[in-house]
Scaffold this motif. Structure first.
Motif, PDB file in Angstrom:
ATOM      1  N   ALA A   1       0.849  -1.185   0.000  1.00 45.16           N
ATOM      2  CA  ALA A   1       0.000   0.000   0.000  1.00 45.16           C
ATOM      3  C   ALA A   1       0.874   1.220   0.000  1.00 45.16           C
ATOM      4  CB  ALA A   1      -0.942  -0.007   1.189  1.00 45.16           C
TER       5      ALA A   1
ATOM      6  N   ASP B   1      -9.613  -5.356   0.857  1.00 39.29           N
ATOM      7  CA  ASP B   1      -9.950  -4.136   1.594  1.00 39.29           C
ATOM      8  C   ASP B   1     -10.138  -4.423   3.074  1.00 39.29           C
ATOM      9  OD1 ASP B   1      -9.817  -2.722  -0.744  1.00 39.29           O
ATOM     10  OD2 ASP B   1     -11.988  -2.619  -1.053  1.00 39.29           O
TER      11      ASP B   1
ATOM     12  N   PHE C   1      -6.633  -4.898   4.619  1.00 38.66           N
ATOM     13  CA  PHE C   1      -5.885  -3.654   4.779  1.00 38.66           C
ATOM     14  C   PHE C   1      -6.481  -2.760   5.866  1.00 38.66           C
ATOM     15  CE2 PHE C   1      -3.521  -4.759   1.065  1.00 38.66           C
ATOM     16  CZ  PHE C   1      -2.352  -4.032   1.161  1.00 38.66           C
ATOM     17  N   ALA C   2      -7.815  -2.726   5.953  1.00 35.76           N
ATOM     18  CA  ALA C   2      -8.440  -1.910   6.988  1.00 35.76           C
ATOM     19  C   ALA C   2      -8.074  -2.410   8.376  1.00 35.76           C
ATOM     20  CB  ALA C   2      -9.958  -1.909   6.802  1.00 35.76           C
TER      21      ALA C   2
ATOM     22  N   PHE D   1      -3.281  -2.804   8.011  1.00 39.01           N
ATOM     23  CA  PHE D   1      -2.252  -1.933   7.445  1.00 39.01           C
ATOM     24  C   PHE D   1      -1.887  -0.723   8.296  1.00 39.01           C
ATOM     25  CE2 PHE D   1      -0.019   0.489   4.144  1.00 39.01           C
ATOM     26  CZ  PHE D   1       0.878  -0.493   3.777  1.00 39.01           C
ATOM     27  N   PRO D   2      -2.806  -0.107   9.041  1.00 42.74           N
ATOM     28  CA  PRO D   2      -2.361   0.985   9.914  1.00 42.74           C
ATOM     29  C   PRO D   2      -1.255   0.553  10.879  1.00 42.74           C
ATOM     30  CG  PRO D   2      -4.729   1.051   9.697  1.00 42.74           C
ATOM     31  CD  PRO D   2      -4.285  -0.232   9.047  1.00 42.74           C
TER      32      PRO D   2
ATOM     33  N   ARG E   1      -6.892   8.551  11.238  1.00 43.40           N
ATOM     34  CA  ARG E   1      -7.681   7.759  10.299  1.00 43.40           C
ATOM     35  C   ARG E   1      -9.112   7.531  10.792  1.00 43.40           C
ATOM     36  NH1 ARG E   1      -8.042   2.129  10.932  1.00 43.40           N
ATOM     37  NH2 ARG E   1      -7.121   1.342  12.847  1.00 43.40           N
TER      38      ARG E   1
ATOM     39  N   LYS F   1      -8.398   5.633   5.497  1.00 44.92           N
ATOM     40  CA  LYS F   1      -8.761   4.633   6.497  1.00 44.92           C
ATOM     41  C   LYS F   1      -7.633   3.635   6.749  1.00 44.92           C
ATOM     42  CE  LYS F   1     -13.730   4.884   5.652  1.00 44.92           C
ATOM     43  NZ  LYS F   1     -14.935   4.174   5.132  1.00 44.92           N
ATOM     44  N   GLN F   2      -6.716   3.524   5.807  1.00 43.62           N
ATOM     45  CA  GLN F   2      -5.597   2.607   5.953  1.00 43.62           C
ATOM     46  C   GLN F   2      -4.378   3.278   6.587  1.00 43.62           C
ATOM     47  OE1 GLN F   2      -5.019   0.976   2.059  1.00 43.62           O
ATOM     48  NE2 GLN F   2      -7.040   0.021   2.017  1.00 43.62           N
TER      49      GLN F   2
END
Length: 296
Positions: free
Chosen positions: A11, A106, A109-110, A113-114, A220, A266-267
């Motif tokens: 990402a 998705d 990642f949501a 990934f953060p 986010r 959001k990521q």
């Protein structure tokens, strides 16, 4: 040991002009989020660490651990001194709502990934890695592996090539951004950032853009700022950031900026990125150029 069913995706801060979507295929998986771009004065959650008792236990045998490296689609560890694409920063396993069916990209990642972005900042030695060609990355068990009961994921870091894909390299990049490392790995772009997606290239080769500053725009969990809010923040910050980077104001170097779309926000992509931009390619970094002739 080679495994099937690996999902690998990055990402990196992929970008698109205005509202055009930009999607790349990375080893069969639709990859990074999009951002929006604008010219400025150019005139030109933490995932669940365990699975519920009624789901198969995660299987991590043969999967690279933090501090190890992997190459391409094979999650087995390789020596980081040998050719590799991803350096692993953190490990975990999915559970809860994700335990029954293979999750969509998705959703993954949501959830993850953060935290991968924070791991990347800690591992690389700077939270400013979005100014560089180094990026957070994510690998997780694909559908076939999921069916076998595997629930693992791995956060990692990579170096991006000119197509914004993970570049094969040798040697570790742990703490690579400490000291003056951000500049050593700075994102310079073949393309003009106000016009199209940055295309990474070494700063000592012809380029029209250089990433110079990040402007925090919130968390986010906050609503994404409006286009007007992004523009207002950019106009306030990016001109000054470019002048500071150059060492003096110039008429032949402009400020430009890019911002994340809602999915990227959001990521964890919550910064606006300031760039300098030139009308014609330059052949060296413009940091500290002041009033000297631009390197052509």
């Amino acid at each position: 040991m080679s495994r099937q069913g690996l999902v690998l995706a990055g990402a990196a801060l992929m970008v698109a002009v205005t509202v055009t979507s930009c999607v790349t295929e990375v080893d069969g998986t639709a990859a990074p989020p999009t951002t929006h771009a604008a010219a400025g004065h150019t005139e030109t959650p933490s995932p669940s660490p365990t699975s519920p008792s009624d789901t198969p236990a995660p299987t991590d045998d043969g999967i690279a651990a933090p501090g190890q490296c992997v190459d391409g689609n094979d999650p087995a560890p390789v020596d980081c001194e040998d050719p590799h694409t991803v350096e692993i920063t953190a490990s975990g396993s999915f559970g809860g709502a994700m335990a029954e069916e293979p999750p969509g990209r998705d959703e993954v990642f949501a959830a993850v990934f953060p935290s991968c972005r924070q791991e990347a900042a800690d591992y690389l030695g700077s939270s400013d890695f979005d100014l560089t060609t180094l990026s957070a990355w994510l690998l997780w068990a694909g559908e076939e592996a999921w069916d076998r009961g595997e629930r693992w994921y791995r956060c990692g870091v990579v170096e991006l090539d000119k197509a914004n894909k993970a570049k094969q390299r040798t040697g570790s990049i742990r703490n690579a951004l400490r000291g003056d490392g951000v500049h050593a790995h700075r994102l310079c772009s073949l393309t003009a950032p106000s016009e199209e997606s940055p295309s990474p290239t070494p700063c000592d080769r012809p380029h029209r853009g250089e990433a110079v500053a990040l402007v925090p725009m919130g968390e986010r969990s906050d609503p994404i700022p409006s286009e007007q809010d992004f523009h207002a923040a950019a106009k306030e910050a990016c001109d000054d950031a470019v002048v500071d980077y150059l060492g003096a104001p110039r008429d032949d170097v402009a400020a430009a900026w890019r911002w994340p779309d809602e999915g990227a926000w959001k990521q964890g992509f919550t910064n606006l990125t300031c760039y300098l931009q030139t009308d014609k390619p330059v052949t060296a970094s413009l940091r500290g150029v002041k009033s000297s002739p631009l390197p052509r």
